[in-house]
Design a protein around this motif. Structure first.
Motif, short mmCIF file in Angstrom:
data_model
loop_
_atom_site.label_atom_id
_atom_site.label_comp_id
_atom_site.label_asym_id
_atom_site.label_seq_id
_atom_site.Cartn_x
_atom_site.Cartn_y
_atom_site.Cartn_z
N MET A 69 1.70 12.51 -63.66
CA MET A 69 0.64 12.41 -64.67
C MET A 69 -0.69 12.76 -64.01
O MET A 69 -1.20 11.99 -63.19
N SER A 70 -1.26 13.91 -64.38
CA SER A 70 -2.40 14.45 -63.64
C SER A 70 -3.55 14.75 -64.58
O SER A 70 -3.62 15.81 -65.20
N PRO A 71 -4.49 13.80 -64.73
CA PRO A 71 -5.61 14.00 -65.64
C PRO A 71 -6.76 14.80 -65.02
O PRO A 71 -7.01 14.73 -63.81
N ASN A 72 -7.42 15.58 -65.85
CA ASN A 72 -8.71 16.22 -65.54
C ASN A 72 -8.66 17.06 -64.27
O ASN A 72 -8.01 18.09 -64.25
N ALA A 73 -9.31 16.63 -63.21
CA ALA A 73 -9.38 17.42 -61.97
C ALA A 73 -8.11 17.32 -61.13
O ALA A 73 -7.98 18.03 -60.13
N GLN A 74 -7.18 16.46 -61.53
CA GLN A 74 -5.90 16.42 -60.83
C GLN A 74 -5.06 17.61 -61.30
O GLN A 74 -4.90 17.84 -62.49
N VAL A 75 -4.54 18.36 -60.34
CA VAL A 75 -3.79 19.56 -60.66
C VAL A 75 -2.34 19.20 -61.00
O VAL A 75 -1.85 19.51 -62.08
N VAL A 76 -1.66 18.53 -60.06
CA VAL A 76 -0.28 18.10 -60.25
C VAL A 76 0.00 16.88 -59.37
O VAL A 76 -0.81 16.50 -58.54
N GLY A 88 -11.72 12.93 -74.62
CA GLY A 88 -12.26 14.06 -73.88
C GLY A 88 -11.51 14.40 -72.61
O GLY A 88 -11.75 15.44 -72.00
N ASP A 89 -10.56 13.53 -72.20
CA ASP A 89 -9.73 13.83 -71.04
C ASP A 89 -8.70 14.90 -71.40
O ASP A 89 -8.39 15.13 -72.58
N ILE A 90 -8.16 15.54 -70.38
CA ILE A 90 -6.92 16.29 -70.51
C ILE A 90 -5.94 15.71 -69.51
O ILE A 90 -6.35 15.10 -68.51
N ILE A 91 -4.64 15.86 -69.77
CA ILE A 91 -3.66 15.33 -68.83
C ILE A 91 -2.41 16.21 -68.79
O ILE A 91 -1.81 16.50 -69.83
N SER A 92 -2.07 16.67 -67.60
CA SER A 92 -0.81 17.38 -67.38
C SER A 92 0.30 16.35 -67.24
O SER A 92 0.21 15.45 -66.41
N ILE A 93 1.33 16.49 -68.07
CA ILE A 93 2.52 15.65 -67.96
C ILE A 93 3.68 16.54 -67.52
O ILE A 93 4.10 17.42 -68.26
N GLU A 114 -10.79 14.36 -78.64
CA GLU A 114 -11.54 15.61 -78.80
C GLU A 114 -12.00 16.12 -77.44
O GLU A 114 -12.62 15.37 -76.67
N ILE A 115 -11.70 17.37 -77.14
CA ILE A 115 -12.13 17.95 -75.87
C ILE A 115 -13.11 19.09 -76.15
O ILE A 115 -13.19 19.61 -77.27
N SER A 116 -13.84 19.50 -75.14
CA SER A 116 -14.86 20.53 -75.30
C SER A 116 -14.21 21.90 -75.52
O SER A 116 -13.04 22.12 -75.17
N GLU A 117 -14.98 22.82 -76.08
CA GLU A 117 -14.49 24.17 -76.30
C GLU A 117 -14.16 24.85 -74.97
O GLU A 117 -13.21 25.63 -74.89
N GLU A 118 -14.93 24.55 -73.94
CA GLU A 118 -14.68 25.11 -72.62
C GLU A 118 -13.30 24.72 -72.10
O GLU A 118 -12.57 25.55 -71.56
N ILE A 119 -12.96 23.45 -72.29
CA ILE A 119 -11.66 22.97 -71.81
C ILE A 119 -10.53 23.48 -72.71
O ILE A 119 -9.43 23.79 -72.22
N LYS A 120 -10.77 23.57 -74.01
CA LYS A 120 -9.77 24.14 -74.91
C LYS A 120 -9.38 25.55 -74.47
O LYS A 120 -8.21 25.91 -74.45
N LYS A 121 -10.38 26.34 -74.09
CA LYS A 121 -10.11 27.71 -73.65
C LYS A 121 -9.28 27.71 -72.37
O LYS A 121 -8.36 28.52 -72.21
N LEU A 122 -9.59 26.80 -71.45
CA LEU A 122 -8.81 26.70 -70.21
C LEU A 122 -7.34 26.44 -70.53
O LEU A 122 -6.44 27.08 -69.96
N LEU A 123 -7.08 25.51 -71.44
CA LEU A 123 -5.70 25.20 -71.82
C LEU A 123 -5.03 26.39 -72.50
O LEU A 123 -3.87 26.72 -72.21
N GLU A 124 -5.75 27.05 -73.39
CA GLU A 124 -5.18 28.18 -74.12
C GLU A 124 -4.82 29.33 -73.19
O GLU A 124 -3.75 29.94 -73.29
N VAL A 125 -5.73 29.64 -72.27
CA VAL A 125 -5.49 30.75 -71.34
C VAL A 125 -4.33 30.42 -70.39
O VAL A 125 -3.47 31.27 -70.12
N THR A 126 -4.29 29.19 -69.92
CA THR A 126 -3.22 28.81 -68.99
C THR A 126 -1.86 28.88 -69.68
O THR A 126 -0.89 29.39 -69.12
N ARG A 127 -1.79 28.36 -70.91
CA ARG A 127 -0.52 28.41 -71.64
C ARG A 127 -0.13 29.86 -71.93
O ARG A 127 1.04 30.24 -71.78
#
Length: 282
Positions: A69-76, A88-93, A114-127
């Motif tokens: 479980m890796s939130p925010n600045a945690q990669v994996v 506003g957090d994100i979390i990799s499961i 709710e997360i920021s548009e900047e972070i939404k784009k990060l998730l979209e591009v990564t996926r």
């Protein structure tokens, strides 16, 4: 040594992968502000065992939990704890399951509230980069073709591609050959052949590609403290082309996301196009 799978073994691996897919789908409705990652971890362990499998990560290399479980600045490789998630957090499961002697292993990065548009784009591009990479996993191509495609796609969007952590072969062991970096040169590395099964998993940072490790010996963070996203699928080469054994359909059904991104990598011959409702979430 690369372990080639026959069709029967690939179908057993699909079972394991889909248990992970269903687990992530169950968790999709539980990821919300105020929930702890340790609570989510316990839900996942019970769910996996209830579906006739055992957690693939628990005890593997002495890892203490069912989920990474890796939130925010945690990669994996983050360890579940009692810190509540915040709006506003994100979390990799990242989740694994072992059934019929074969592993399933894949990951999804969730938005918490709710997360920021900047972070939404990060998730979209990564996926999206995940599918760009999967497209190159076919007979005759090489490891570098997948890595190059992911790297170019994500770096063109302005993100950092983690170098030290990579995807991998998958089978009766969680980590098999070949390693599957998210960077590389076209035409380089081991050649793909029929029956290979791998986990492709882009790890993309909002800022620098550089990472560091916590003293717990597991948790990997971005060196600059900016968020990181992580998505992972299990894929087999069948009839020369990539076929996804895992699916995000269960997650997307819960989140209300409509997408056909997996469609090119599914076949009706294996029943992969049936709806989430037909498969059942139970």
């Amino acid at each position: 040594m690369i372990h080639i799978k026959n069709r029967e073994e690939i179908e057993l691996m699909r079972e394991s992968a889909l248990i992970v897919s269903k687990t992530l789908g169950m968790l999709a409705s539980e990821v919300k502000p105020g929930v702890t990652t340790l609570h989510l971890d316990k839900l996942a362990e019970a769910f996996i065992r209830d579906h006739g499998a055992v957690p693939g990560f628990l005890g593997l290399y002495d890892f203490p939990n069912t989920l990474c479980m890796s939130p925010n600045a945690q990669v994996v490789h983050g360890i579940p704890n009692n810190t509540p998630l915040k709006d506003g957090d994100i979390i990799s499961i990242d989740c694994g399951a072992l059934k019929n002697d074969f592993y399933g292993d894949h990951a999804y990065t969730f938005a918490v509230g709710e997360i920021s548009e900047e972070i939404k784009k990060l998730l979209e591009v990564t996926r999206a980069s995940l599918y760009v990479g999967i497209e190159q996993f076919k007979v005759g191509n090489r490891v570098g073709d997948v890595g190059f495609a992911i790297q170019k796609f994500t770096e063109d969007a302005g993100y950092g591609v983690v170098r030290e952590l990579v995807g991998h072969g998958l089978g009766k062991k969680m980590h098999e050959d070949p390693e599957m970096p998210n960077y590389g040169k076209r035409g380089k590395g081991k050649k793909f052949v029929e029956g290979m099964v791998v986990a492709i998993e882009p790890m993309t940072n909002l800022g620098t590609k550089n990472i560091k490790q916590l003293k717990d010996g597991w948790t990997i963070l971005t060196a600059d403290g900016k968020p990181s996203a992580h998505f992972e699928h299990n894929i087999a080469i069948i009839d020369g082309s990539p076929e996804i054994l895992s699916t995000f359909d269960y997650v997307h059904e819960v989140l209300g996301i409509t997408t056909d991104e997996e469609l090119p990598f599914k076949t009706t011959s294996h029943g992969n196009l049936e709806s989430v409702q037909e498969r059942g979430m139970a």
